[in-house]
Motif scaffolding. Sequence first.
Motif, PDB file in Angstrom:
ATOM      1  N   VAL A   1     -62.661  54.021   2.945  1.00 40.88           N
ATOM      2  CA  VAL A   1     -63.137  53.431   4.197  1.00 40.88           C
ATOM      3  C   VAL A   1     -61.955  53.208   5.133  1.00 40.88           C
ATOM      4  O   VAL A   1     -61.998  53.549   6.318  1.00 40.88           O
ATOM      5  N   ASP A   2     -60.883  52.665   4.572  1.00 37.30           N
ATOM      6  CA  ASP A   2     -59.705  52.382   5.397  1.00 37.30           C
ATOM      7  C   ASP A   2     -59.182  53.637   6.080  1.00 37.30           C
ATOM      8  O   ASP A   2     -58.807  53.607   7.246  1.00 37.30           O
ATOM      9  N   SER A   3     -59.151  54.739   5.341  1.00 42.10           N
ATOM     10  CA  SER A   3     -58.552  55.931   5.927  1.00 42.10           C
ATOM     11  C   SER A   3     -59.595  56.823   6.579  1.00 42.10           C
ATOM     12  O   SER A   3     -59.268  57.882   7.089  1.00 42.10           O
ATOM     13  N   GLY A   4     -60.854  56.407   6.571  1.00 43.07           N
ATOM     14  CA  GLY A   4     -61.897  57.199   7.200  1.00 43.07           C
ATOM     15  C   GLY A   4     -62.186  58.489   6.466  1.00 43.07           C
ATOM     16  O   GLY A   4     -62.650  59.461   7.057  1.00 43.07           O
ATOM     17  N   ALA A   5     -61.925  58.514   5.150  1.00 43.46           N
ATOM     18  CA  ALA A   5     -62.113  59.753   4.410  1.00 43.46           C
ATOM     19  C   ALA A   5     -63.586  60.073   4.175  1.00 43.46           C
ATOM     20  O   ALA A   5     -63.994  61.224   4.262  1.00 43.46           O
ATOM     21  N   PHE A   6     -64.368  59.075   3.857  1.00 40.98           N
ATOM     22  CA  PHE A   6     -65.807  59.268   3.633  1.00 40.98           C
ATOM     23  C   PHE A   6     -66.571  58.131   4.298  1.00 40.98           C
ATOM     24  O   PHE A   6     -66.051  57.017   4.440  1.00 40.98           O
TER      25      PHE A   6
ATOM     26  N   ILE B   1     -54.830  50.382  14.144  1.00 44.39           N
ATOM     27  CA  ILE B   1     -55.677  51.428  14.716  1.00 44.39           C
ATOM     28  C   ILE B   1     -56.469  52.021  13.574  1.00 44.39           C
ATOM     29  O   ILE B   1     -55.944  52.213  12.484  1.00 44.39           O
ATOM     30  N   ASN B   2     -57.762  52.246  13.783  1.00 44.01           N
ATOM     31  CA  ASN B   2     -58.496  52.842  12.674  1.00 44.01           C
ATOM     32  C   ASN B   2     -58.850  54.281  12.978  1.00 44.01           C
ATOM     33  O   ASN B   2     -58.678  54.767  14.094  1.00 44.01           O
ATOM     34  N   ALA B   3     -59.357  54.945  11.953  1.00 46.22           N
ATOM     35  CA  ALA B   3     -59.511  56.395  12.053  1.00 46.22           C
ATOM     36  C   ALA B   3     -60.431  56.803  13.206  1.00 46.22           C
ATOM     37  O   ALA B   3     -60.130  57.713  13.971  1.00 46.22           O
ATOM     38  N   ARG B   4     -61.534  56.072  13.330  1.00 44.16           N
ATOM     39  CA  ARG B   4     -62.498  56.467  14.347  1.00 44.16           C
ATOM     40  C   ARG B   4     -61.886  56.314  15.738  1.00 44.16           C
ATOM     41  O   ARG B   4     -61.960  57.220  16.571  1.00 44.16           O
ATOM     42  N   GLU B   5     -61.268  55.165  15.972  1.00 49.36           N
ATOM     43  CA  GLU B   5     -60.632  54.942  17.283  1.00 49.36           C
ATOM     44  C   GLU B   5     -59.607  56.018  17.590  1.00 49.36           C
ATOM     45  O   GLU B   5     -59.521  56.535  18.694  1.00 49.36           O
ATOM     46  N   PHE B   6     -58.859  56.357  16.538  1.00 45.32           N
ATOM     47  CA  PHE B   6     -57.811  57.354  16.731  1.00 45.32           C
ATOM     48  C   PHE B   6     -58.418  58.682  17.163  1.00 45.32           C
ATOM     49  O   PHE B   6     -57.936  59.340  18.081  1.00 45.32           O
TER      50      PHE B   6
ATOM     51  N   GLY C   1     -58.493  61.681  11.713  1.00 51.06           N
ATOM     52  CA  GLY C   1     -58.196  60.331  12.161  1.00 51.06           C
ATOM     53  C   GLY C   1     -56.945  59.813  11.482  1.00 51.06           C
ATOM     54  O   GLY C   1     -56.511  60.316  10.450  1.00 51.06           O
ATOM     55  N   LEU C   2     -56.373  58.804  12.104  1.00 52.71           N
ATOM     56  CA  LEU C   2     -55.220  58.166  11.484  1.00 52.71           C
ATOM     57  C   LEU C   2     -55.477  56.666  11.498  1.00 52.71           C
ATOM     58  O   LEU C   2     -55.780  56.107  12.552  1.00 52.71           O
ATOM     59  N   ALA C   3     -55.396  56.060  10.339  1.00 54.06           N
ATOM     60  CA  ALA C   3     -55.631  54.621  10.272  1.00 54.06           C
ATOM     61  C   ALA C   3     -54.343  53.929   9.874  1.00 54.06           C
ATOM     62  O   ALA C   3     -53.661  54.370   8.957  1.00 54.06           O
ATOM     63  N   ILE C   4     -54.011  52.903  10.599  1.00 55.40           N
ATOM     64  CA  ILE C   4     -52.864  52.085  10.199  1.00 55.40           C
ATOM     65  C   ILE C   4     -53.336  50.650  10.093  1.00 55.40           C
ATOM     66  O   ILE C   4     -53.860  50.085  11.047  1.00 55.40           O
ATOM     67  N   ARG C   5     -53.155  50.075   8.905  1.00 57.44           N
ATOM     68  CA  ARG C   5     -53.618  48.709   8.701  1.00 57.44           C
ATOM     69  C   ARG C   5     -52.534  47.738   9.134  1.00 57.44           C
ATOM     70  O   ARG C   5     -51.342  48.016   9.002  1.00 57.44           O
TER      71      ARG C   5
END
Lengths: 378, 337, 237, 237, 432
Positions: A223-228, B148-153, B162-166
């Motif tokens: 979820v965190d990385s938007g993988a699935f 930034i989360n994947a969708r926003e990116f 997407g790129l997510a940074i917590r």
Amino acid sequence: ESHMGPVKIGIILGFTGPLESITPDMAGGAELAINEVNESGAFMDGATIEAVRADSTCIDSAAATAAAERLITNDGVAGIMGADCSGVTGAILQNVARANGVVMISPSATSPALSEAEDDGLFFRTAPSDARQGEIMSKVIMDRGIDEVALTYTNNDYGKGLADSFQKAFEADGGSVTISAAHEDGKADYSAEVGALASAGGAALVVAGYTDQGGKGIIQASVDSGAFDTFVLPDGMIGQQIVDDLGSALDGSFGQLPGSDSEGSAIFQEMATEAGIDPTGVYTGESYDAAALLILAMAKAGSTSAADYAGEIMDIANAPGEQILPGDLAKALELIEAGEEIDYVGATAVELVEPGESAGTFKEIEIKDGAIETVGFR
Amino acid sequence: MTDLLNAIVALSNFVLVPGAAYGAQLALGALGVTLIYGILRFSNFAHGDTMAFGTMATILVTWGLQSIGISFGFLPTALIALPIGIAITGLLLLGTDRVIYRFYRKQKAAPVVLVIVSIGVMFVMNGLVRFIIGVGDINFADGARFVINAREFKEMTGLDEGLAIRSTTLITLVTAAIAVALLFWFLNRTRTGKSMRAFSDNEDLALLSGINPERVVAVTWLIVAALATTAGVLYGLDKSFKAFTYFQLLLPIFAAAIVGGLGNPLGAIAGGFVIAFSEVLVTYAWKKVLEYLLPENLEPSSLVQLLSTDYKFAVSFAILIIVLLFKPTGLFKGQSV
Amino acid sequence: MSEPHLIGEAMTGGYGRGADILHGCTLSVDKGRIAVIVGPNGAGKSTAMKAVFGMLNLRSGSVRIGGEDITALSPQDRVAKGMAFVPQTSNIFPSMTVEENLEMGAFLRRDDIRPTMEQIYDLFPILRDKRRQAAGELSGGQRQQVAVGRALMTQPSVLMLDEPTAGVSPIVMDELFDRIIEVARAGITILMVEQNARQALEIADTGYVLVQGANAYTGTGAELLADPEVRRTFLGG
Amino acid sequence: MITVENLHRHFGGFHAVDGASLRIETGSITGLIGPNGAGKTTLFNVIAGRLPPTSGRVTMDGEDITGLPPHELFSKGLLRTFQIAHEFSSMTVRENLMMVPEGQHGETLWNAWFGRGKIAAQERELAKKADEVLDFLTISHLADERAGNLSGGQKKLLELGRTMMVDAKIVFLDEVGAGVNRTLLNTIGDAIVRLNKERGYTFCVIEHDMDFIGRLCDPVIVMAEGKVLAQAPPTAS
Amino acid sequence: MTARGYLLYAGMALLVVLTGMFQGWNLALTILNMGLISAIMSLGVNLQWGFAGLFNVGVMGFVALGGLAAVLVSQPPVAEGWNAGGLRLLGALALGAAVLVAAVQIWKRKIGGRMRTLVMLALLIGGFFLFRAALDPAVEAIEAINPSLSGYLGGLGLPIIVAWPVGGLLAAGAAWIIGKAALGLRSDYLAIATLGIAEIVIAVLKNEDWLSRGVKNVVGLPRPVPYEVDLQRDAGFVERAANYGLDPVTASTLWVKILYAGLFTVVLVIILWLAQRALASPWGRMMRAIRDNEVAASAMGKNVTARHLQVFILGSAVCGIAGAMMTTLDGQLTPGSYQPLRFTFLVWVMVIVGGSGNNYGAVLGGFLIWWLWVMVEPLGLWTMDLITSGMAADSWLRGHLTDSAAQMRLMTMGVILLAVLRFSPKGLMPER
Ligand SMILES: Nc1ncnc2c1ncn2[C@@H]1O[C@H](COP(=O)(O)OP(=O)(O)OP(=O)(O)O)[C@@H](O)[C@H]1O
Ligand SMILES: Nc1ncnc2c1ncn2[C@@H]1O[C@H](COP(=O)(O)OP(=O)(O)OP(=O)(O)O)[C@@H](O)[C@H]1O
Ligand SMILES: CC(C)C[C@H](N)C(=O)O
Ligand SMILES: [Mg+2]
Ligand SMILES: [Mg+2]
């Protein structure tokens, strides 16, 4: 046999170790049944039942064997509700239960291999073998029009067995599994697994793991990385806690777990909540049923000796007879007293098939707005 | 061009960023382990449970703060509670030292005895934490989870990947950097720091130089409390708190401290990243990245994975062993008893 | 005669629960004077030094400094009283640099230590070259210089040296003895053990010969040097 | 005969041994002197296989022995002592000596399990030999003491004693005299001469005590800053 | 043994007897049996640490290899598996081994710095893919055969007792390879390397299903002793039991355990005798010298590397034997149950608490710590009862404490461990 002391029932679960967070509720489920019977006073001329807990540690067969040994030879239990993990369950069965001729009813050991284990008719389980769940899961996914999934499983007999049977069924049904990656429970980080899973891709991720173990870690990282976005959750993964923790991210995910649309599960939910037990926890209902079956079989045989009552278990669990739901144990005992047939249904609609395991009706669920909703039964 | 960008983003999102996040978490834990080894000269098995204890203390304080309505804006409330958590943990460690470790120090017990003693302490702390807060999974993060989360990116850049940074990742990285710099400065530049090293080098001579051993030990435990609690809290914010997992963290943390060179703070940091990246990199399936990079007809049909993830730990340990074969006392020339 | 500045009187004791090593051994030095202990290997010289420094539990006897009884004080407290000690073995911090070793010598000092450090570098020039190097990587004689330097950094009122010249090359040794005389002239009380007995006794105000943990001969350095029996049995002819 | 050809040993940028060449004639007692840090011990360490050389060659009786591990050199009859004593601290003094001889019957596991009789006989001999050595070193009363409990000088004696347990060809002594009582050192000197004369041992001796060197050694090699300055008879130095 | 030693052993025996009297003889014998196995493991570690100062934290790996031997020796061969790809698989393994050997040979060549590295890397990488290409199809074919019940090659179908020495050999072989590579490392660095290798062994056991079914476990291993149920059906046995006034179930369960105990005792006594002889010989003296000071030992002509390798192999073999015995006793191989805490660190606790360097101490530690490991569970519950007995029946704290009573297990273990070490910081039976 004298009925002086209370009848003892052993509860062997992994109170410490990797499953320590789900076992208290499982034990609670079993004790719920025992308390119910004790309150009714209808068991074997008013004999009381005492639950004796022991620690299976889930992974240390030697410690589990010693614990079981003590339950039988020291505490003199008349039957065992347990163990939880398939590995230690096998060890206890072979080394202690068979040797001493004591009945074991496991609520949760689901490894297909246990179906073949030699058990002298002493071993039963209220959970279905994973061989069955794999087939059901495949149908559930297919029916939603998904034919390509990534698969990850917890690296033990449960996870591997379920993953294998699922993959076989799914491919036979015309689906494809892009990757089947194991994960170890209780590790600190699952980025590597998620990286590989994401790279392989798929419309959904099937997570054959445990809800508060690696399975959760995998979902969290995905979820965190938007993988699935969509996750398929079998029995070990379903619990309110994970839904609360992950929030809206799980909306739209679905899965199945042993269960039926019997009113049984609803009643059990209520009873458990009242007793301060989380009813959505895995195998809580199965534990209740396992304990209930032990007690009812003893009552029916009028004896606490395994040789006498082991044979009654299948009979009690299956039709014909009056259906028994959670909370009906007193009634059941009265019926038995009266010499009438009963059909124990319990919290999970138990139906035992040869060689003494749950046939497996499955409940299909979907997560909607942060709640686990039942959408059908299979 | 977009393909290249997509490839880079995919690689960052699934390898670089998670690797860095995990690496920093391990590094912070390894700093504590390495400090104890460097000054008190034993491998502390109770460190994982110390982290759990510190986190637990912080969680309890966090709950207290939340219940009276205090929060920290987009940062997690736990960060306000952290100093109190550190203080509580510090007290626990000082108490443990007084009741347990001091006896063996006075006896000049061999390091391995202290290791076994620390296993005993581990069992006790283990029970303590579970008694107080239970065995379940506890999520105590609040504030903004993502920078930034994947969708926003994706929306922002229009890329497929997407790129997510917590936010915790960033906090952990920054904290780890500050912690190692501070520790390095403290040990090599300050009087107290030097006296701690002197104590570890030659205890008797330290005594003859007027260094107060009890003070050295106390300071060490206090720093360890700060490091362990911070490490534990940051890890817990990122993943979640669960006593059992903290125990499991112990092995990769040890691996990090050792591969970096025991007793060396820089080594702990380097070791953390070596362990983290070897886990993430070797089992990575390159399929997706290659699909972006290669022309259509060359695209791989398989996963292009060196080893399956089943061997994640095996591989990271194998890399560790190879590093040690070439650098027998770790990347940064650690100590050895 | 007033009491000597440092005195270890009738000391009896040994290691742990083992047999006694010292048997009523007495050592004393006046302020600003040099006392040298000589004797065969295993006579108990180092043990006597440790006893004076409080690193040994005495079964009987006492240690006094400036008239004050310090028998019950810990070594740390004796450091605070201005005593400094160079043990015979493991007398450096091996993984710390030479300079840090010296700094540790001055751990209790609050004043500026630069000048003292310069003095030590002047005395042992090699240490200036090696000041950024870990002391454990030095040669045997260089380590010994570090060890003595560390003690001198303390600016003590009593300086105790256990074989400071072991392994030190002749030129450095001469300088070291000169320096010790200088230090003593500055009013510092010096108690040292030496196997280079002849050179040491030459600068000694008092000499002790210890044999099997007891005083065998006592006299001025010159007296002992002149005694043929002492020369033959303990000083190598 | 040992020859050392253009030997270098560097520590980082520091040249501890810097192109040293020398020869130690069979049957000689060669002295090796030089100021602290000259590179003497490092040279020993390279010859005896403890440190690999950066470059250069060491031969023994014409055979290249550069970089051979210490235990193989031991088999070839090359023995050494350590400047900083390396005793086996948890073993008794006698055991420290008895372990030295090579190829003991009981050193293979099979014999240890099933060859009791022969071991016993051999052990008796070894014990006897060890006691003789201890007697010579004047520490026979310490035979059953843990070696870690010895005094500084006694440990140095033990170092020397180990080389006396076997028939060596060449023995490298690194400051055996430091910390040893001078009277005893004289006896040791005599023994060295006797071993040299009677059993044909070759010696190479590092020592700062010029009397000792002068009395014993011919020729004397002078080292400074990693280089060999001169190889001359002692009278010339 | 010293007087204190006899006293401690007597005390240990008393603990077992008391357990028998108050908790049942079956339990006492169960503890005794695992105690015997633990004592052997502890002896193995003591050989390495106590004799030679090798910090091996990979005990788990060797124990698991012993377990693997039990499967490979005792299970019947699976003909379909062999037909499907057995030979191809063996070939692939041989190929892999050949590549490794070649790489090592290249590395050992003293010439050509960078070139050598490049050639070696190329060989390794090329070899790896070749190996996988040869191996993977075979593995797939074998594992496809009835996976839930078989899916592996099976074993040799020999009596399981043969597995004990074989387990030792398997562990020894692994130790040889590991030792060659890693024994140059010191103290804690060696520790983490061995720890890592143990994890790798477990990873292989878990994931190579063709070998021993991986995490799907092999259950129902044959036994070297009769089954209780058979004894219970045996009229002669029942009669004899009756003579002693025992019911058949009790008699059979006890008898089986006694047989196991007998077998284990024989092994323990042999190994202890060998270890004790070795320790008290010049060989033992040499090992102690090496442990005390490697540099000096080497200068005194002892081949430190070779000796380290020797004792590493020996100790590991002992752990392998114990591992095979344990799997025999369990009757199943469950790779998931191998955890470092239980199989490495607990063994270390046994050695240190018993007294490292002292064989009798190590054995005592094995028994004592195992006894505790089993007994802390009831002890913990009991303590908790005691603590809560004074509280109001419905108090929140009481409920909370009773709920987490299981956690008292490890806590009690910790407290007792600390108490024992406080009482004798050098171990119960110190080296000297
Ligand atoms: N491991 C090391 N790292 C760096 N420098 C070293 C190391 N070992 C020795 N040296 C340096 O090499 C030089 C030679 O040392 P060595 O021990 O050979 O001297 P030596 O001639 O034996 O002196 P001494 O008479 O004091 O024993 C010294 O300056 C020392 O500081
Ligand atoms: N730690 C110890 N434990 C037990 N006995 C010891 C210990 N240290 C020294 N001894 C014994 O005490 C005696 C005196 O030792 P000490 O070190 O005082 O001798 P010394 O006169 O300094 O000799 P040296 O000139 O060789 O340094 C010796 O016989 C020695 O064996
Ligand atoms: C408790 C359960 C989740 C155990 C699992 N089903 C097993 O067989 O191991
Ligand atoms: Mg001395
Ligand atoms: Mg030297």
